[in-house]
Write an enzyme that holds these catalytic residues in place. Structure first.
Site, short mmCIF file in Angstrom:
data_model
loop_
_atom_site.label_atom_id
_atom_site.label_comp_id
_atom_site.label_asym_id
_atom_site.label_seq_id
_atom_site.Cartn_x
_atom_site.Cartn_y
_atom_site.Cartn_z
N ASP A 1 0.86 -1.18 0.00
CA ASP A 1 0.00 0.00 0.00
C ASP A 1 0.90 1.24 0.00
O ASP A 1 1.77 1.37 0.88
CB ASP A 1 -0.86 -0.01 1.28
CG ASP A 1 -2.18 0.69 1.09
OD1 ASP A 1 -3.20 0.18 1.59
OD2 ASP A 1 -2.18 1.75 0.43
N ASP B 1 -2.88 4.78 -2.48
CA ASP B 1 -3.89 5.38 -1.61
C ASP B 1 -4.32 6.76 -2.12
O ASP B 1 -3.47 7.63 -2.34
CB ASP B 1 -3.27 5.53 -0.21
CG ASP B 1 -4.28 5.99 0.82
OD1 ASP B 1 -5.24 5.27 1.06
OD2 ASP B 1 -4.07 7.08 1.38
N GLU C 1 -6.57 3.77 -5.79
CA GLU C 1 -7.79 4.03 -5.04
C GLU C 1 -8.25 5.44 -5.43
O GLU C 1 -7.55 6.42 -5.16
CB GLU C 1 -7.56 3.97 -3.53
CG GLU C 1 -8.87 4.18 -2.77
CD GLU C 1 -8.69 4.68 -1.37
OE1 GLU C 1 -7.70 5.37 -1.09
OE2 GLU C 1 -9.55 4.38 -0.54
N HIS D 1 -10.96 -2.21 4.37
CA HIS D 1 -10.78 -1.82 5.78
C HIS D 1 -11.50 -0.52 6.13
O HIS D 1 -11.48 -0.08 7.28
CB HIS D 1 -9.28 -1.68 6.05
CG HIS D 1 -8.68 -0.63 5.19
ND1 HIS D 1 -8.56 -0.74 3.82
CD2 HIS D 1 -8.20 0.59 5.49
CE1 HIS D 1 -8.03 0.36 3.34
NE2 HIS D 1 -7.81 1.19 4.32
N ASP D 2 -12.10 0.11 5.09
CA ASP D 2 -12.84 1.37 5.33
C ASP D 2 -14.34 1.17 5.26
O ASP D 2 -15.08 2.14 5.47
CB ASP D 2 -12.48 2.41 4.25
CG ASP D 2 -11.03 2.84 4.30
OD1 ASP D 2 -10.49 3.18 3.23
OD2 ASP D 2 -10.44 2.83 5.40
O1 TEU Z 1 -9.19 6.09 2.18
C1 TEU Z 1 -9.59 7.12 1.29
C2 TEU Z 1 -11.03 7.17 1.26
O2 TEU Z 1 -11.71 6.44 0.60
C3 TEU Z 1 -11.58 8.21 2.12
O3 TEU Z 1 -11.80 9.29 1.20
C4 TEU Z 1 -12.82 7.71 2.80
O4 TEU Z 1 -13.79 8.69 2.63
C5 TEU Z 1 -12.47 7.52 4.23
O5 TEU Z 1 -11.93 6.21 4.34
C6 TEU Z 1 -13.67 7.69 5.10
O6 TEU Z 1 -14.66 6.76 4.78
C7 TEU Z 1 -7.80 5.88 2.15
C8 TEU Z 1 -7.51 4.71 3.09
O7 TEU Z 1 -8.15 3.55 2.57
C9 TEU Z 1 -8.07 5.07 4.45
O8 TEU Z 1 -7.95 3.97 5.36
C10 TEU Z 1 -7.26 6.26 4.95
O9 TEU Z 1 -7.83 6.68 6.19
C11 TEU Z 1 -7.35 7.43 3.95
O10 TEU Z 1 -7.12 7.05 2.60
C12 TEU Z 1 -6.25 8.43 4.28
O11 TEU Z 1 -5.01 7.85 3.98
#
Ligand code: TEU
Length: 544
Positions: free
Chosen positions: A98, A193, A244, A317-318
């Protein structure tokens, strides 16, 4: 390692902090991943995407990197990483790292030195005398005042995650050298990311109508930067690269992952994961809009096919656990988890499986705010309380939407803490681990695990799953998602009932005597062209 055909591959996403700790730590470790490689290889996946394990103060669970060249001690040592790489390679598993380079931690040396306006690292960041009205994605303003610099710095996420200034060629060069370092160690893929946020409108205007994202999302030079990254890091190497793309568009994704491969191999977009955001509001508990879900995913299938390539996924994970979000995590948990898997893996793209999805893990249904750990969730709670929202209403939204839903420890068996660690985990295990765990799933031939294993194998066997043209059928059907995939020689039809009410579907004439490649009930209730679909029933028909 053979050059993996990434269009027929499957990627397993590991959140190491919640995966496994053989050392008995509260958080998972790299050795924990290495010790589970036989399990992962048995699923039939090709790539392992590790979420960040670099040195980090862990304010955003590693997405706040303080040293891109070091493994965070909580995960182990660089030797542990090298061992993981070697053991994965022995099992024909490729490791994908990542890469978090839209921002870095304010604990990074670049920021510590760069706060000083005379430092050569000052221009590694984005400073303004006055902030714009842009909002952070984690709530609050996107600018914070730094006493040393005497200016505001931009952070689209937490204030401990300072955005990097990609206009600066020296910064870009440092990033490419860092990526070459991991590539040359034998890493075979990169997940980038929020990579579509790295190019900002350099006039830094206020946003008269929104939160500022229009001035940095799919920004003015983002394609220039990705083409440069491709030339400097990817070209000539057998690498799986996925971007992403936060709040992106189909047109940009067609360019980001165009078949000409000038930028990336594929992209994640998230439009299908906002169909339970009423009026675009994430933090409101609401049922999902099924018609929107199949319309959006169908638009992306049709929009990208023949031109570019989708990373297809339900969760990460989000995101909340998909069986709790779009299926049923009570009576029909197994049927609906299998239905969701068949529906996704029948689509065109490279499928991503998030740890625990393959055994039908659910949201943990925590009851107290003190059960949550995620910075976004905790910021949000404070923000909503300050706005006068009732605590139980906020908690209802958090229970459904928090990123922590996906971050509870992997459920390995029925021993203490689900076999994740002998220590008390950093976040509670979901109570249902006694029923839902890897040990039970592997032992049961009818489990969700074996359903995923079969789907991954089908993708390698049937070319129509890779190259078939997609067509949505019955777009207005309120419970069935029916779609075709066709090539000159093969035809696939996927039927999925997304609800617990029984329904029926009339097969096209050409499919009335088709074979069944995979199903989630013991039989298929078919009478000629009429198929009865029981609760969450999903069938994949096939014919040449
Ligand atoms: O997440 C980016 C993302 O999708 C965010 O804009 C999303 O809105 C956020 O996760 C709240 O729902 C990436 C990573 O996957 C995330 O874990 C990190 O917190 C974020 O970037 C910052 O690096």
């Amino acid at each position: 390692l053979t050059t993996t055909d990434w269009r027929k591959s499957a990627v397993y996403q590991i959140y190491p902090k919640s995966f496994y700790s053989p050392e008995g730590k509260a958080t998972g470790t790299l050795r924990g991943v290495t010790e589970k490689l036989d399990y992962l290889a048995s699923l039939g996946i090709d790539y392992l995407w590790l979420t960040p394990v670099y040195a980090s103060p862990q304010n955003d669970n590693g997405y706040d990197v303080s040293n891109y060249y070091a493994i965070d001690p909580s995960y182990g040592t660089m030797q542990d990483f090298d061992d993981l790489l070697a053991e994965a390679t022995k099992r024909d598993l490729a490791v994908m790292m990542d890469i978090v380079v839209n921002h870095c931690s304010t604990e990074h040396d670049w920021f510590k030195q760069g706060r000083n306006p005379d430092s050569p690292y000052h221009d590694y960041f984005i400073w303004q005398d006055e902030p714009t009205n842009w909002q952070s994605k984690f709530g609050g303003p996107a600018w914070s005042f730094d006493e040393v610099a005497g200016k505001y710095y931009l952070h689209l996420f937490d204030q401990t995650q300072a955005d990097l200034n990609w206009e600066n060629p020296r910064l870009r060069e440092d990033i490419y050298q860092m990526m070459q370092f991991w590539r040359d160690k034998g890493v075979r893929g990169f997940r980038l990311d929020v990579i579509n946020l790295i190019s900002k409108d350099q006039s830094f205007p206020n946003d008269p109508t929104g939160d500022g994202r229009t001035f940095y999302t799919d920004g003015p030079r983002v394609h220039d930067y990705l083409q440069e990254m491709n030339q400097r890091v990817f070209e000539g190497h057998d690498l799986m690269t996925v971007g992403e793309m936060s709040s992106t568009t189909l047109n940009h994704c067609r360019q980001y992952s165009h078949v000409s491969e000038e930028e990336l191999k594929m992209t994640f977009n998230f439009h299908h994961l906002k169909v339970d955001y009423p009026d675009g509001q994430k933090w409101t508990a609401a049922p999902f809009d099924f018609l929107e879900l199949k319309r959006i995913m169908s638009d992306w299938q049709v929009g990208m096919q023949g031109k570019a390539w989708n990373a297809i996924f339900w969760c990460n994970h989000d995101q909340p656990r998909v069986v709790s979000r779009f299926g049923d995590d009570t009576i029909y948990r197994v049927e609906s988890a299998k239905m969701l898997a068949t529906t996704l893996h029948g689509l065109q793209g490279t499928p991503y499986i998030y740890q625990g999805e393959e055994i039908g893990m659910t949201n943990p249904d925590f009851t107290n705010l003190t059960d949550y750990r995620d910075v976004e969730t905790l910021n949000l709670y404070e923000e909503k309380i300050a706005q006068g929202e009732a605590p139980e209403q906020i908690l209802a939204a958090i229970r459904q939407k928090s990123r922590d839903n996906a971050r509870t420890p992997m459920q390995w068996d029925t021993t203490l803490h689900a076999g994740f660690s002998e220590a008390t985990p950093w976040i509670d295990v979901a109570p249902n681990y006694t029923d839902i765990n890897v040990k039970a799933a592997v032992a049961n031939p009818d489990s969700v695990f074996h359903h995923y294993k079969k789907l991954i194998q089908l993708r390698k066997q049937y070319d129509v799953l890779t190259n078939g043209m997609y067509r949505l059928l019955t777009p207005d059907d309120l419970s069935i998602w029916a779609y075709e995939r066709t090539t000159e020689d093969e035809q696939l039809l996927v039927l999925s009932n997304f609800y617990s009410s029984e329904t029926t579907f009339t097969l096209p004439e050409t499919m009335s005597d088709a074979d069944v490649l995979i199903q989630n009930y013991p039989d298929v209730a078919q009478d000629g062209r009429n198929v009865t679909l029981r609760p969450y029933e999903s069938v994949m028909f096939y014919r040449t």
